[in-house]
Design a protein around this motif. Structure first.
Motif, PDB file in Angstrom:
ATOM      1  N   TYR A 314       0.862  -1.181   0.000  1.00  0.00           N
ATOM      2  CA  TYR A 314       0.000   0.000   0.000  1.00  0.00           C
ATOM      3  C   TYR A 314       0.899   1.232   0.000  1.00  0.00           C
ATOM      4  CZ  TYR A 314      -3.893   3.061   1.530  1.00  0.00           C
ATOM      5  OH  TYR A 314      -4.848   4.049   1.642  1.00  0.00           O
ATOM      6  N   TYR A 315       0.661   2.133  -0.945  1.00  0.00           N
ATOM      7  CA  TYR A 315       1.535   3.278  -1.145  1.00  0.00           C
ATOM      8  C   TYR A 315       0.738   4.579  -1.204  1.00  0.00           C
ATOM      9  CZ  TYR A 315       4.945  -0.310  -2.238  1.00  0.00           C
ATOM     10  OH  TYR A 315       5.761  -1.400  -2.159  1.00  0.00           O
ATOM     11  N   LEU A 316       1.358   5.651  -0.713  1.00  0.00           N
ATOM     12  CA  LEU A 316       0.740   6.973  -0.739  1.00  0.00           C
ATOM     13  C   LEU A 316       1.527   7.900  -1.650  1.00  0.00           C
ATOM     14  CD1 LEU A 316      -0.042   7.582   3.057  1.00  0.00           C
ATOM     15  CD2 LEU A 316      -1.377   6.318   1.351  1.00  0.00           C
ATOM     16  N   VAL A 317       0.786   8.739  -2.365  1.00  0.00           N
ATOM     17  CA  VAL A 317       1.390   9.796  -3.166  1.00  0.00           C
ATOM     18  C   VAL A 317       0.780  11.123  -2.754  1.00  0.00           C
ATOM     19  CG1 VAL A 317       1.968   8.340  -5.139  1.00  0.00           C
ATOM     20  CG2 VAL A 317      -0.292   9.401  -5.021  1.00  0.00           C
ATOM     21  N   LYS A 318       1.435  12.208  -3.109  1.00  0.00           N
ATOM     22  CA  LYS A 318       0.992  13.541  -2.719  1.00  0.00           C
ATOM     23  C   LYS A 318       0.063  14.138  -3.781  1.00  0.00           C
ATOM     24  CE  LYS A 318       3.630  13.645   1.002  1.00  0.00           C
ATOM     25  NZ  LYS A 318       3.131  13.766   2.369  1.00  0.00           N
ATOM     26  N   GLN A 319      -0.749  15.105  -3.349  1.00  0.00           N
ATOM     27  CA  GLN A 319      -1.678  15.746  -4.279  1.00  0.00           C
ATOM     28  C   GLN A 319      -0.947  16.363  -5.473  1.00  0.00           C
ATOM     29  OE1 GLN A 319      -5.196  17.817  -2.098  1.00  0.00           O
ATOM     30  NE2 GLN A 319      -3.454  17.971  -0.700  1.00  0.00           N
ATOM     31  N   GLY A 320       0.138  17.097  -5.175  1.00  0.00           N
ATOM     32  CA  GLY A 320       0.891  17.745  -6.244  1.00  0.00           C
ATOM     33  C   GLY A 320       1.460  16.768  -7.240  1.00  0.00           C
ATOM     34  N   GLU A 321       1.851  15.595  -6.768  1.00  0.00           N
ATOM     35  CA  GLU A 321       2.395  14.566  -7.659  1.00  0.00           C
ATOM     36  C   GLU A 321       1.334  14.047  -8.620  1.00  0.00           C
ATOM     37  OE1 GLU A 321       5.883  12.667  -4.811  1.00  0.00           O
ATOM     38  OE2 GLU A 321       3.804  12.050  -4.509  1.00  0.00           O
ATOM     39  N   VAL A 322       0.104  13.918  -8.142  1.00  0.00           N
ATOM     40  CA  VAL A 322      -0.973  13.416  -9.007  1.00  0.00           C
ATOM     41  C   VAL A 322      -1.326  14.454 -10.074  1.00  0.00           C
ATOM     42  CG1 VAL A 322      -3.313  12.513  -9.096  1.00  0.00           C
ATOM     43  CG2 VAL A 322      -1.859  11.977  -7.140  1.00  0.00           C
ATOM     44  N   PHE A 323      -1.395  15.730  -9.683  1.00  0.00           N
ATOM     45  CA  PHE A 323      -1.654  16.776 -10.681  1.00  0.00           C
ATOM     46  C   PHE A 323      -0.533  16.803 -11.729  1.00  0.00           C
ATOM     47  CE2 PHE A 323      -4.269  18.897  -7.240  1.00  0.00           C
ATOM     48  CZ  PHE A 323      -5.481  18.728  -7.901  1.00  0.00           C
ATOM     49  N   TYR A 324       0.697  16.674 -11.270  1.00  0.00           N
ATOM     50  CA  TYR A 324       1.850  16.668 -12.169  1.00  0.00           C
ATOM     51  C   TYR A 324       1.780  15.476 -13.115  1.00  0.00           C
ATOM     52  CZ  TYR A 324       6.867  16.998 -13.405  1.00  0.00           C
ATOM     53  OH  TYR A 324       8.068  17.121 -14.064  1.00  0.00           O
ATOM     54  N   MET A 325       1.434  14.299 -12.576  1.00  0.00           N
ATOM     55  CA  MET A 325       1.334  13.095 -13.400  1.00  0.00           C
ATOM     56  C   MET A 325       0.198  13.218 -14.412  1.00  0.00           C
ATOM     57  SD  MET A 325       2.563  10.222 -14.267  1.00  0.00           S
ATOM     58  CE  MET A 325       3.825  10.076 -12.997  1.00  0.00           C
ATOM     59  N   THR A 326      -0.877  13.889 -14.047  1.00  0.00           N
ATOM     60  CA  THR A 326      -1.985  14.129 -14.979  1.00  0.00           C
ATOM     61  C   THR A 326      -1.496  14.893 -16.201  1.00  0.00           C
ATOM     62  OG1 THR A 326      -3.585  14.128 -13.164  1.00  0.00           O
ATOM     63  CG2 THR A 326      -4.278  15.172 -15.218  1.00  0.00           C
ATOM     64  N   GLU A 327      -0.647  15.896 -15.961  1.00  0.00           N
ATOM     65  CA  GLU A 327      -0.091  16.673 -17.062  1.00  0.00           C
ATOM     66  C   GLU A 327       0.911  15.848 -17.874  1.00  0.00           C
ATOM     67  OE1 GLU A 327      -0.906  20.089 -17.960  1.00  0.00           O
ATOM     68  OE2 GLU A 327      -2.570  19.247 -16.820  1.00  0.00           O
ATOM     69  N   LEU A 328       1.726  15.036 -17.210  1.00  0.00           N
ATOM     70  CA  LEU A 328       2.674  14.173 -17.932  1.00  0.00           C
ATOM     71  C   LEU A 328       1.938  13.216 -18.860  1.00  0.00           C
ATOM     72  CD1 LEU A 328       5.436  13.077 -15.358  1.00  0.00           C
ATOM     73  CD2 LEU A 328       5.674  14.642 -17.298  1.00  0.00           C
ATOM     74  N   LEU A 329       0.866  12.606 -18.348  1.00  0.00           N
ATOM     75  CA  LEU A 329       0.093  11.668 -19.163  1.00  0.00           C
ATOM     76  C   LEU A 329      -0.473  12.362 -20.401  1.00  0.00           C
ATOM     77  CD1 LEU A 329      -1.169   8.793 -19.410  1.00  0.00           C
ATOM     78  CD2 LEU A 329      -3.137   9.682 -18.145  1.00  0.00           C
ATOM     79  N   ALA A 330      -0.961  13.577 -20.216  1.00  0.00           N
ATOM     80  CA  ALA A 330      -1.540  14.320 -21.336  1.00  0.00           C
ATOM     81  C   ALA A 330      -0.472  14.739 -22.345  1.00  0.00           C
ATOM     82  CB  ALA A 330      -2.283  15.541 -20.814  1.00  0.00           C
ATOM     83  N   GLN A 331       0.653  15.235 -21.852  1.00  0.00           N
ATOM     84  CA  GLN A 331       1.636  15.840 -22.744  1.00  0.00           C
ATOM     85  C   GLN A 331       2.649  14.850 -23.315  1.00  0.00           C
ATOM     86  OE1 GLN A 331       3.245  19.512 -21.106  1.00  0.00           O
ATOM     87  NE2 GLN A 331       1.268  20.071 -20.254  1.00  0.00           N
ATOM     88  N   LEU A 332       2.817  13.718 -22.651  1.00  0.00           N
ATOM     89  CA  LEU A 332       3.735  12.703 -23.197  1.00  0.00           C
ATOM     90  C   LEU A 332       3.003  11.594 -23.940  1.00  0.00           C
ATOM     91  CD1 LEU A 332       6.450  12.191 -20.416  1.00  0.00           C
ATOM     92  CD2 LEU A 332       6.554  13.621 -22.459  1.00  0.00           C
ATOM     93  N   GLU A 333       1.774  11.288 -23.502  1.00  0.00           N
ATOM     94  CA  GLU A 333       1.053  10.159 -24.104  1.00  0.00           C
ATOM     95  C   GLU A 333      -0.212  10.586 -24.850  1.00  0.00           C
ATOM     96  OE1 GLU A 333       2.297   7.279 -24.238  1.00  0.00           O
ATOM     97  OE2 GLU A 333       3.715   7.098 -22.583  1.00  0.00           O
ATOM     98  N   GLY A 334      -0.543  11.871 -24.781  1.00  0.00           N
ATOM     99  CA  GLY A 334      -1.735  12.353 -25.483  1.00  0.00           C
ATOM    100  C   GLY A 334      -3.031  11.854 -24.894  1.00  0.00           C
ATOM    101  N   LEU A 335      -3.027  11.500 -23.589  1.00  0.00           N
ATOM    102  CA  LEU A 335      -4.223  10.982 -22.921  1.00  0.00           C
ATOM    103  C   LEU A 335      -4.629  11.932 -21.800  1.00  0.00           C
ATOM    104  CD1 LEU A 335      -3.271   7.198 -22.557  1.00  0.00           C
ATOM    105  CD2 LEU A 335      -5.026   8.144 -24.082  1.00  0.00           C
ATOM    106  N   GLU A 336      -5.778  12.556 -21.932  1.00  0.00           N
ATOM    107  CA  GLU A 336      -6.311  13.388 -20.851  1.00  0.00           C
ATOM    108  C   GLU A 336      -7.269  12.512 -20.043  1.00  0.00           C
ATOM    109  OE1 GLU A 336      -8.536  17.668 -20.076  1.00  0.00           O
ATOM    110  OE2 GLU A 336      -9.040  16.493 -21.858  1.00  0.00           O
ATOM    111  N   ARG A 337      -6.880  12.187 -18.833  1.00  0.00           N
ATOM    112  CA  ARG A 337      -7.681  11.310 -17.987  1.00  0.00           C
ATOM    113  C   ARG A 337      -7.774  11.895 -16.582  1.00  0.00           C
ATOM    114  NH1 ARG A 337      -8.589   9.959 -22.368  1.00  0.00           N
ATOM    115  NH2 ARG A 337      -8.573   7.856 -23.302  1.00  0.00           N
ATOM    116  N   GLY A 338      -8.800  11.440 -15.852  1.00  0.00           N
ATOM    117  CA  GLY A 338      -9.136  12.037 -14.562  1.00  0.00           C
ATOM    118  C   GLY A 338      -8.189  11.680 -13.438  1.00  0.00           C
ATOM    119  N   PRO A 339      -8.367  12.329 -12.302  1.00  0.00           N
ATOM    120  CA  PRO A 339      -7.386  12.243 -11.216  1.00  0.00           C
ATOM    121  C   PRO A 339      -7.301  10.903 -10.504  1.00  0.00           C
ATOM    122  CG  PRO A 339      -9.294  13.545 -10.546  1.00  0.00           C
ATOM    123  CD  PRO A 339      -9.441  13.292 -12.011  1.00  0.00           C
ATOM    124  N   ALA A 340      -8.401  10.149 -10.396  1.00  0.00           N
ATOM    125  CA  ALA A 340      -8.367   8.924  -9.587  1.00  0.00           C
ATOM    126  C   ALA A 340      -7.365   7.916 -10.135  1.00  0.00           C
ATOM    127  CB  ALA A 340      -9.753   8.300  -9.495  1.00  0.00           C
ATOM    128  N   GLY A 341      -7.439   7.622 -11.423  1.00  0.00           N
ATOM    129  CA  GLY A 341      -6.503   6.680 -12.021  1.00  0.00           C
ATOM    130  C   GLY A 341      -5.073   7.183 -11.998  1.00  0.00           C
TER     131      GLY A 341
END
Length: 470
Positions: A314-341
Motif C-alpha cells: 500500500y503506497y501513498l502519493v501527494k496531491q501535487g504529484e498526481v496533478f503533475y502526473m496528470t499533465e505528464l500523461l496528457a503531454q507525453l502520451e496524449g491521454l487526458e484522464r481524470g485524477p483517480a486513475g
C-alpha cells in the motif's frame, strides 16, 4: 432527532429489504462469516457477469502501453532500469469510469428482481455509472451526494459529477457534508422501495472481477506472461478487491496487487472546515485507511470489499504529484484522464523504477476528464480556499495548507504504508466492535481477512488482553 433515531434503529431491516440479502446466513455468531460463500451465493459467475456487461456496453476496454512514460521513468531511475508501464483505459465505459462494471451487475440484478428504481449514495463517478445503467434498463434512479460545505460552496469535480448524473436522467439530491448522508439514503430506500445499489455489495465487487480478468488476459496476449504488478487506486476497497479476485480467476496468482491513495493525512472527511480543503474526492487516505482497518463501516452489514485480503503493498502519493502526473500523461502520451486513475499512475511511475526492464506494471483504471476534474479547475479552487500552490519538494506538502508540484519527475515517490500496522488495527477494531473473545473460527477468518497467519492474529489479541482492551 426522533425521526433520525427511528430510521437508524431500523437500518438493518431497511438494508435487507433493499438488497434482498440475508447476511445472517453467512455469519457464524461471532466475528467470522463465510466470505466466499457470500460472494458465490449472492452474486453471479464470472461468465454471467461478462455476458451482462457486454450487453450493457461495459468492459473489454483497451490496454495501452505508456511507452513515453516508461522511457522517462528509465531516464530518471538511478539504475537506468524501469518496468514497462501499461494502463487499462476504463474511461471507454459508457459513463467514463471503471465503476460502470459495478453498476452494470447491480442494475441488472435490480431489474431481474422487479425493483422499480435504484438509489446510490456517492460523490459522483459511481452515481453516474448507476444512472447510466439505470437509463439503459428503464429504471428510476436517485443519487444522494455530499456536495457542499455549510457556506453552500461545492467542489468543481463533485458538482460536475452531479450534472453528469442528471444528464443520464437521475434525480440528484445534494447535501452538505455531515452524518445525514446515510440517514437520507436509508429514508429514501424505505420510502421508495428502490434497490440499494451500494458500492459494497457482492454484486458491485464481483462486477470488477472482469477488470482483473481482462488485465491478465490482455497482458499475457501482448507480452506472453501475466503482469508482475497491478496498482489499484484504493478508497473503499472494492476496486482493489474485485481486481485481485479477477486476476486470481485468470490464473495470475503470482501478480502482486498494490493499493495507492492520495495522502490527505490530517484532513477529516466529515469536517465542514476540511471538506473543500482537499483536492481529491476519492482515492485518498480519508477513505483508504478507515476502510482497510474497518471495512464493515460501509452501508451494508458485511462489506464485500475486503482490501487487506488481497493487498500485497500500500503506497501513498501527494496531491501535487498526481496533478503533475496528470499533465505528464496528457503531454507525453496524449491521454487526458481524470485524477483517480492518475493516483495509481503516480505510484506506478515511482514503483516501476524499482523493477527490471522486462517486468510489467499495470495501472488498472482511468476515468474521464471533464472541466471540473481538470487540474486547472481544482488548483484554482484550492487557491480560492486559501491553499498555496507551490513548486518544490512534494515531501514538504501539508494537506489543507499547500499543494506542491514536483520540480522534476524524479521527485515523484510512492511512500510505503506499514501493512502490518493496518492489519493490527483491523483485528483490534473487529474484536472491540463485536466485544467478544475470538474463537478458533474467528481467528482463522481474521487471518484470511488480513492475509496473515493465525499466529499473527493471536499475537495481536494477546496485545489487546495485556492492554486490558478485551
Amino acid at each position: 432527532m426522533s425521526r433520525y433515531k427511528e430510521v437508524m434503529a431500523r437500518k438493518n431491516e431497511i438494508m435487507k429489504k433493499s438488497l434482498g440479502i440475508d447476511y445472517e446466513r453467512f455469519e457464524s455468531g461471532g466475528i467470522a462469516f463465510d466470505y466466499e460463500r457470500m460472494m458465490k451465493e449472492t452474486g453471479y459467475t464470472l461468465e454471467e457477469i461478462i455476458k451482462i456487461q457486454r450487453e450493457a456496453n461495459v468492459g473489454d476496454t483497451p490496454l495501452i502501453e505508456l511507452k513515453n512514460l516508461t522511457e522517462l521513468a528509465r531516464k530518471v531511475s538511478p539504475t537506468g532500469k524501469a518496468a514497462r508501464i501499461f494502463i487499462k483505459d476504463e474511461a471507454c465505459n459508457p459513463s467514463g469510469s471503471f465503476k460502470e462494471r459495478r453498476a452494470s451487475v447491480s442494475i441488472y440484478h435490480a431489474k431481474q428482481k422487479g425493483y422499480k428504481g435504484v438509489i446510490a449514495a456517492t460523490s459522483g463517478n459511481y452515481g453516474a455509472a448507476v444512472a447510466s445503467q439505470a437509463a439503459m434498463k428503464g429504471l428510476k434512479c436517485i443519487v444522494v451526494q455530499e456536495a457542499y460545505d455549510s457556506r453552500g460552496i461545492g467542489q468543481p469535480e463533485i458538482l460536475e459529477k452531479g450534472r453528469k448524473c442528471e444528464t443520464f436522467g437521475a434525480e440528484v439530491i445534494q447535501l452538505t457534508v455531515g452524518p445525514e448522508l446515510f440517514y437520507v439514503n436509508l429514508m429514501l430506500l424505505e420510502e421508495t422501495g428502490y434497490f440499494n445499489a451500494s458500492l459494497y455489495t457482492p454484486f458491485g465487487v464481483a462486477g470488477i472481477e472482469t477488470l482483473g480478468y481482462e488485465i491478465a488476459q490482455q497482458v499475457k496476449e501482448r507480452t506472453g506472461k501475466f503482469p508482475d504488478v497491478v496498482v489499484a487506486t484504493h478508497a473503499g476497497g472494492g476496486n482493489l478487491t474485485g481486481t485481485a479476485r479477477g486476476l486470481i480467476k485468470a490464473g495470475a496468482t503470482h501478480t502482486k496487487v498494490y493499493g495507492a491513495s492520495v495522502d490527505l493525512t490530517g484532513l477529516h472527511m466529515a469536517s465542514d472546515k476540511d471538506f473543500n480543503r482537499k483536492s481529491f474526492t476519492t482515492g485518498h487516505t480519508g477513505f483508504g485507511i478507515p476502510f482497510a482497518t474497518w471495512p464493515d463501516r460501509a452501508d451494508v452489514p458485511r462489506n464485500a470489499a475486503r482490501p487487506l485480503r488481497y493487498m500485497d503493498g500500500y503506497y501513498l502519493v501527494k496531491q501535487g504529484e498526481v496533478f503533475y502526473m496528470t499533465e505528464l500523461l496528457a503531454q507525453l502520451e496524449g491521454l487526458e484522464r481524470g485524477p483517480a486513475g492518475n493516483t495509481s499512475l503516480a505510484a506506478a511511475f515511482s514503483l516501476a523504477q524499482q523493477m527490471e526492464n522486462d517486468q510489467i506494471i499495470v495501472v488498472q483504471e482511468t476515468e474521464y476528464t471533464g472541466a471540473g476534474k481538470n487540474p486547472t479547475a481544482q488548483l484554482t479552487f484550492a487557491m480560492q480556499n486559501g491553499i498555496k500552490i507551490l513548486v518544490g519538494n512534494p515531501d514538504d506538502e501539508i494537506p489543507g495548507q499547500n499543494i506542491i508540484l514536483p520540480e522534476h519527475p524524479s521527485m515523484i515517490k510512492a511512500r510505503e504504508v506499514n501493512l502490518s500496522n493496518l492489519k493490527k488495527s483491523y483485528i483490534k477494531n473487529c474484536v472491540q466492535h463485536f466485544g467478544i473473545m475470538p474463537k478458533e473460527e474467528d481467528i482463522k477468518f481474521l487471518a484470511e481477512d488480513t492475509k496473515s497467519s493465525e499466529e499473527f492474529v493471536k499475537e495481536v489479541i494477546s496485545e489487546l488482553q495485556n492492554g486490558g482492551l478485551v
